[in-house]
Design a protein around this motif. Structure first.
Motif, short mmCIF file in Angstrom:
data_model
loop_
_atom_site.label_atom_id
_atom_site.label_comp_id
_atom_site.label_asym_id
_atom_site.label_seq_id
_atom_site.Cartn_x
_atom_site.Cartn_y
_atom_site.Cartn_z
N UNK A 57 0.88 -1.16 -0.01
CA UNK A 57 0.02 -0.10 -0.07
C UNK A 57 0.91 1.23 0.07
N UNK A 58 0.59 2.08 -1.10
CA UNK A 58 1.49 3.32 -0.91
C UNK A 58 0.93 4.32 0.09
N UNK A 59 1.75 5.14 0.75
CA UNK A 59 1.20 6.12 1.73
C UNK A 59 0.77 7.50 1.14
N UNK A 60 0.41 8.31 2.12
CA UNK A 60 0.18 9.61 1.63
C UNK A 60 1.10 10.35 0.59
N UNK A 61 2.37 9.76 0.67
CA UNK A 61 3.40 10.55 -0.29
C UNK A 61 3.73 9.76 -1.28
N UNK A 62 2.80 8.59 -1.44
CA UNK A 62 3.10 7.38 -2.63
C UNK A 62 4.35 6.67 -2.47
N UNK A 63 5.03 6.64 -1.39
CA UNK A 63 5.83 5.76 -0.97
C UNK A 63 5.57 4.22 -0.69
#
Length: 121
Positions: free
Chosen positions: A69-75
């Motif tokens: 799952x990507x986080x809020x920064x796309x990481x």
């Protein structure tokens, strides 16, 4: 004197044992973007990781797939060596043998329609 010699031998043996262990996995982080360069946030993606030996286009010695799952920064953060194995045995890789390259493929929809993202040493 015998105790000192024995202590030195034990210390050297322990040190060699510690350095002789191979890694069971390693971390890899990336920012996931779509074809337009937009960061993909809070989305399940699939990543195929392959370890190649010798050259960038060398044979695959190990391959695995991750769902992340990507986080809020796309990481995303991958624990390479602990994914769903496709081929090879991570623990049997002899890292001293040659140069290795990391090949990444991704499906931003979370499936198995992987797109090549690049290879790096």
């Amino acid at each position: 004197m015998k105790k000192l010699s024995l202590s030195i031998i034990v210390a050297i043996s322990l040190t060699i044992g510690i350095y002789a262990q191979t890694p069971q996995s390693f971390k890899y982080q990336a920012v996931v973007r779509d074809l337009s360069g937009n960061v993909i946030t809070n989305q399940l993606v699939s990543v195929k990781v392959s370890l190649l030996i010798g050259i960038e286009s060398g044979p695959v010695v190990y391959s695995e797939v991750h769902s992340s799952m990507t986080n809020q920064f796309g990481t995303i953060t991958l624990d390479i060596g602990n994914g769903t194995i496709e081929s090879g045995v991570f623990s049997s890789i002899d890292w001293r043998l040659d140069t290795y390259f990391l090949k990444l493929e991704i499906d931003i929809a979370g499936g198995t329609n992987f797109q090549f993202m690049g290879t790096s040493q």
